[in-house]
Design a protein around this motif. Structure first.
Motif, short mmCIF file in Angstrom:
data_model
loop_
_atom_site.label_atom_id
_atom_site.label_comp_id
_atom_site.label_asym_id
_atom_site.label_seq_id
_atom_site.Cartn_x
_atom_site.Cartn_y
_atom_site.Cartn_z
N GLN A 167 0.81 -1.22 0.00
CA GLN A 167 0.00 0.00 0.00
C GLN A 167 0.85 1.28 0.00
O GLN A 167 0.31 2.37 -0.10
CB GLN A 167 -0.99 0.00 1.17
CG GLN A 167 -0.39 0.12 2.55
CD GLN A 167 -0.10 -1.25 3.12
OE1 GLN A 167 0.30 -2.15 2.42
NE2 GLN A 167 -0.31 -1.42 4.41
N HIS A 170 -15.89 4.69 -5.56
CA HIS A 170 -15.63 3.49 -4.76
C HIS A 170 -14.23 3.48 -4.13
O HIS A 170 -13.61 2.44 -3.99
CB HIS A 170 -15.89 2.21 -5.53
CG HIS A 170 -15.31 2.22 -6.91
ND1 HIS A 170 -13.98 2.24 -7.15
CD2 HIS A 170 -15.91 2.26 -8.12
CE1 HIS A 170 -13.78 2.26 -8.44
NE2 HIS A 170 -14.93 2.29 -9.06
N HIS A 181 -8.94 4.18 3.70
CA HIS A 181 -8.41 3.29 4.74
C HIS A 181 -7.48 2.22 4.16
O HIS A 181 -6.63 1.70 4.85
CB HIS A 181 -9.56 2.60 5.47
CG HIS A 181 -10.27 3.50 6.43
ND1 HIS A 181 -11.55 3.94 6.20
CD2 HIS A 181 -9.88 4.03 7.59
CE1 HIS A 181 -11.91 4.72 7.20
NE2 HIS A 181 -10.92 4.80 8.05
N ARG A 182 -7.70 1.92 2.88
CA ARG A 182 -6.89 0.86 2.28
C ARG A 182 -5.44 1.29 2.11
O ARG A 182 -4.58 0.47 1.82
CB ARG A 182 -7.48 0.46 0.92
CG ARG A 182 -8.83 -0.20 1.12
CD ARG A 182 -9.35 -0.82 -0.14
NE ARG A 182 -10.64 -1.42 0.16
CZ ARG A 182 -11.73 -1.25 -0.57
NH1 ARG A 182 -11.69 -0.53 -1.65
NH2 ARG A 182 -12.86 -1.81 -0.21
N THR A 186 -8.96 1.31 -4.53
CA THR A 186 -10.05 0.50 -5.09
C THR A 186 -9.86 -0.97 -4.78
O THR A 186 -10.78 -1.64 -4.33
CB THR A 186 -10.11 0.68 -6.62
OG1 THR A 186 -10.15 2.06 -6.91
CG2 THR A 186 -11.35 0.01 -7.19
N PHE A 187 -8.67 -1.49 -5.01
CA PHE A 187 -8.47 -2.93 -4.94
C PHE A 187 -7.67 -3.37 -3.71
O PHE A 187 -7.38 -4.56 -3.58
CB PHE A 187 -7.75 -3.43 -6.20
CG PHE A 187 -8.56 -3.28 -7.46
CD1 PHE A 187 -9.82 -3.84 -7.54
CD2 PHE A 187 -8.08 -2.58 -8.54
CE1 PHE A 187 -10.58 -3.72 -8.69
CE2 PHE A 187 -8.83 -2.46 -9.70
CZ PHE A 187 -10.08 -3.02 -9.77
N GLY A 188 -7.29 -2.46 -2.84
CA GLY A 188 -6.53 -2.86 -1.66
C GLY A 188 -5.06 -3.07 -1.99
O GLY A 188 -4.62 -2.84 -3.11
N ILE A 199 -3.21 -5.84 -2.04
CA ILE A 199 -2.72 -7.13 -2.52
C ILE A 199 -3.09 -7.39 -3.98
O ILE A 199 -2.24 -7.73 -4.79
CB ILE A 199 -3.24 -8.28 -1.64
CG1 ILE A 199 -2.73 -8.08 -0.22
CG2 ILE A 199 -2.78 -9.61 -2.16
CD1 ILE A 199 -3.55 -8.74 0.82
N LEU A 200 -4.35 -7.20 -4.31
CA LEU A 200 -4.81 -7.57 -5.66
C LEU A 200 -4.08 -6.83 -6.79
O LEU A 200 -3.75 -7.45 -7.80
CB LEU A 200 -6.32 -7.35 -5.79
CG LEU A 200 -7.21 -8.14 -4.85
CD1 LEU A 200 -8.66 -7.97 -5.25
CD2 LEU A 200 -6.85 -9.60 -4.83
N ARG A 237 -12.44 -0.69 -15.91
CA ARG A 237 -13.48 -1.67 -16.19
C ARG A 237 -14.47 -1.75 -15.04
O ARG A 237 -15.59 -2.22 -15.19
CB ARG A 237 -12.85 -3.06 -16.39
CG ARG A 237 -12.22 -3.25 -17.73
CD ARG A 237 -11.32 -4.46 -17.72
NE ARG A 237 -12.04 -5.66 -17.32
CZ ARG A 237 -12.75 -6.42 -18.15
NH1 ARG A 237 -12.81 -6.10 -19.40
NH2 ARG A 237 -13.37 -7.49 -17.73
N PHE A 238 -14.03 -1.33 -13.88
CA PHE A 238 -14.85 -1.45 -12.67
C PHE A 238 -15.78 -0.25 -12.49
O PHE A 238 -16.64 -0.25 -11.62
CB PHE A 238 -13.88 -1.56 -11.48
CG PHE A 238 -14.50 -2.18 -10.28
CD1 PHE A 238 -14.88 -3.51 -10.31
CD2 PHE A 238 -14.72 -1.45 -9.14
CE1 PHE A 238 -15.47 -4.08 -9.21
CE2 PHE A 238 -15.30 -2.03 -8.04
CZ PHE A 238 -15.67 -3.35 -8.07
N ILE A 239 -15.59 0.78 -13.32
CA ILE A 239 -16.38 2.00 -13.14
C ILE A 239 -17.87 1.72 -13.29
O ILE A 239 -18.30 1.04 -14.21
CB ILE A 239 -15.95 3.07 -14.18
CG1 ILE A 239 -14.61 3.66 -13.78
CG2 ILE A 239 -17.00 4.17 -14.32
CD1 ILE A 239 -14.05 4.63 -14.79
#
Lengths: 382, 366
Positions: free
Chosen positions: B34, B163, B167-168, B236-238, B240-241, B254-256
């Motif tokens: 992060q 989104h 906090h991430r 958005t994805f934290g 790790i991903l 793509r997630f929008i």
């Protein structure tokens, strides 16, 4: 020379662009996808396709708006290929928003089937995953739902109407599973006994770190767990006033959650503060709610009783050793250096953690009446 | 052939931004989780250092390209030998940029079209602009496409705001530490190193004085957006991903989903990606062809296109899969050899010799 160039470029338009031609008429659109485990350990996949002839037309449709086809295989894609043999058009999963998982497969672990759902470039990460309890995936996809043309949308919208974000279910599951701290959860649906109703959101499924289903939480308890996670939009609370006979029901919106952690000599103390804004929806008591001291009293009882209820659910979750609440995540964020020593055996630490719950709901509105209009004058307690 | 300061700015921006944003983020997140955004700040600052080195060196000989002034500095033979690693770098950059572009189209849009067809299609366009327009044509394309790239990136960032969870990003620093953060800068630096190609371009500036400021601005704008993209991807994805995704910024677009109906805007990212790839490829091809012509004393540089382009196409088909050019080759060839030798070592050496020579023989400098 220039003319030669022009001809070359024009030729190019003629020669390319046909490899990936996909006409809408040649495709079968998948709207829901179900996976379950067979007796022999292979996967059983069911796809719900839209029936293009009965969709979108205002006239009386000739048949059902959707139909389901199943296939078997040792992987998601193998089962999909098997399924293709029964479908006259190439299947297309770009519109798939719902994935249903059978109970048996969930208990066996989801690790092996989830990869396809994020690898395939056609598929979108915004997908809802639900666990099917009490019936087979194939059967639940046959259930027709009166309000939606496509039954597939019913799953998604029931989940949405419960004030959760169904779009993010898959992403949250993957993120929780990939992390060191969290255990993932998924929503659960069942077939309702009444065939006209069809479907019912049953609750929440708890998974362990090996993506295996451990236990279920029924709807109300599951909602409380989601509240702590910060993934619930609204809920209701029932208040019992000791001096009165009936109940008061409060709708709670704007839910918030804050987890504070403290590590004192290897003892983990967790303080969870749950917040929200309450609207009084129903009062079956004799209280005159136009007096603010009565409202304050209701608020106090509401907070106290909700806290006890939440505490019970948290105990239940702690007993399982699966941290679905995000406690580990809070420790990681608040005490990053100590977390390094805790993360190896977090499951045990989580079971022993002392978790306190404080609920701070502001009861802001009591509706259009003070005392209940139904009661006689002598019955109202001011 | 002359280009303006503004054209230079858009060229730098469109070449640096898109590839870095897509491919350096996963590698940085893998190293620094992060805290990858801190890595991106550091990488941006080091990138500006690269710019300073490249521009300062070129400005000592504002009328000459890199190939010419290396001979002025080192003499005819040594100056020519020193171009060998650059020739390798040019060819490598050309073929890998081509491969990346084709892979992206192949993976996102045309999964059944043969890869070489996509490559040849792209290459015909690139050859067309280089052959007919030369550097001026490329620069005008950059001036036109650069702003579109900027607008689309800002747009996708704004649409992704709903989104994000800050906090991430926590805990800051504790998980990765300085070693992790510094390792996270390397992937972005590998892309910022491309700036060295502009030592061949500065000789064409109509106002050479603008070279430093315009390149700096182009680099800064790219670095800022790469930084923002990294922040947003992590939110958005934290932590790790993103390290496991092929191009997390693309995954994010793509997630929008805004209000349930602004969806599937990822195709816009494919479009700006192609813009960036087109400018990148044509500029690289121009530099390669023009530089090689000067290096080998060939009068008509355009003729070299017909020799080098087939070579580039063949080289581009060599990597076995899509990850090799963006990952393994970068790790095994670009970072250990090209960055220290071509981007830092040789320019510093030339700079040093040039300064010493001008001090010893001030009269000889023209």
């Amino acid at each position: 020379m220039k003319r030669l160039w022009l001809i070359l470029i024009l030729l190019l338009f003629l020669t390319t662009g046909c490899w990936d031609r996909r006409e809408l008429n040649d495709q079968a659109l998948i709207f829901a996808w179900g996976m379950d485990l067979n007796e022999d350990g292979s996967y059983h996949a069911t796809a719900q396709f839209a029936n293009p002839h009965s969709l979108g037309s205002s006239e009386e449709s000739t048949g059902k708006a959707s139909f389901s086809v199943s296939g078997d295989g040792n992987s998601v894609y193998e089962a999909a290929k098997d399924l293709q043999a029964k479908v006259s058009r190439a299947w297309f999963a770009g519109h798939r928003r719902v994935i249903l998982i059978g109970e048996k497969l969930a208990k066996d672990g989801l690790a092996n089937i989830l990869d396809e759902y994020s690898r395939n470039p056609i598929v979108r990460l915004r997908t809802d995953i639900l666990i099917v309890k009490g019936s087979s995936v194939e059967d639940i996809l046959e259930v027709s739902y009166p309000l939606e043309q496509l039954p597939a949308n019913a799953f998604f919208r029931i989940h949405e109407a419960a004030d959760m974000n169904p779009d993010l279910t898959l992403l949250h599951f993957i993120m929780a599973n990939a992390s060191d701290e969290n255990c993932p959860i998924l929503p659960v649906v069942t077939v309702h006994a009444n065939p006209d109703v069809g479907l019912q959101l049953w609750g929440t499924a708890i998974f362990n770190k090996d993506t295996k289903l451990v236990d279920y939480l029924p709807l109300k308890k599951g909602n409380l767990a989601q509240w702590i996670k910060g993934q619930l939009g609204s809920t209701i609370g029932t208040v019992k006033i000791p001096s009165e006979e009936g109940d008061i029901v409060v709708e709670i919106n704007h839910l918030s959650a804050n987890i504070q952690t403290l590590i004192v000599e290897k003892n983990i103390q967790v303080h969870v503060t749950l917040g929200g804004k309450g609207i009084l929806r129903e009062s079956n008591t004799h209280l005159d709610l136009s007096h603010s001291r009565n409202v304050v009293m209701v608020q106090e009882y509401l907070n106290e009783q909700t806290a006890t209820e939440v505490k019970r659910v948290v105990k239940e979750i702690q007993k399982l050793g699966t941290d679905i609440l995000g406690v580990g995540q809070s420790i990681h964020r608040q005490h990053p250096y100590q977390w390094k020593g805790l993360k190896e055996e977090w499951s045990q630490h989580f079971q022993q953690a002392k978790i306190e719950i404080e609920v701070k709901i502001d009861l802001e509105e009591t509706g259009m009446t003070g005392p209940s209009l139904i009661q006689k004058k002598s019955e109202v307690n001011s | 052939m002359r280009i303006s300061g503004r054209q230079l700015f858009w060229l730098v921006f469109s070449i640096e931004i898109v590839l870095t944003m897509l491919y350096s983020v996963p590698a940085a997140v893998k190293e620094a989780s992060q805290d990858a955004w801190i890595s991106m700040i550091v990488a941006g600052i080091i990138g500006l250092g690269f710019v300073l080195l490249a521009v300062k060196l070129s400005m000592r000989y504002p009328q000459q390209t890199f190939v010419q002034y290396s001979q002025t500095i080192l003499g005819k033979w040594a100056g020519r030998i020193i171009i060998v690693p650059y020739f390798i770098m040019w060819m490598y950059l050309n073929s890998m940029a081509l491969r990346n572009s084709a892979d992206f189209v192949y993976l996102t849009l045309f999964t059944k079209t043969p890869l070489y067809v996509i490559m040849i299609t792209l290459m015909i366009l690139v050859v067309y602009v280089v052959f007919t327009g030369g550097l001026v044509g490329i620069a005008r394309c950059g001036e036109l496409m650069g702003p579109i790239i900027l607008v689309v990136i800002i747009g996708t960032c704004l649409l992704s705001l709903n989104h994000l969870d800050w906090h991430r990003l926590t805990p800051v620093f504790a998980d990765s530490g300085w070693t992790g953060i510094m390792r996270g800068t390397i992937p972005a630096l590998a892309f910022y190193g491309d700036i060295i190609i502009f030592t061949m371009i500065y000789a064409f500036m109509s106002k050479p004085k603008q070279a430093l400021s315009r390149t700096m601005w182009g680099m800064t704008l790219s670095a800022v957006f790469v930084f923002i993209a990294t922040l947003m991807v992590i939110m958005t994805f934290g932590p790790i991903l993103p390290g496991r995704m092929w191009a997390p910024f693309f995954g994010m677009t793509r997630f929008i989903s805004v209000l349930g109906f602004i969806q599937n805007v990822d195709i816009l990212v494919v479009v700006i990606w192609l813009f960036s790839a087109f400018i990148k490829l044509s500029l690289f091809l121009f530099v390669t062809v023009y530089g090689t012509a000067q290096w080998l004393n060939i009068k008509n540089w355009r003729r070299l296109i017909w020799v080098l382009v087939p070579l580039i196409l063949v080289l581009a088909l060599l990597p076995q899969n899509a990850t090799a050019p963006v990952k393994e080759y970068v790790e095994q060839f670009w970072i250990p050899y090209v960055i220290p030798i071509n981007v830092i070592g040789i320019p510093l050496l030339l700079m040093l010799i040039s300064i010493i020579r001008s001090k010893i023989m001030p009269a000889k400098r023209s």
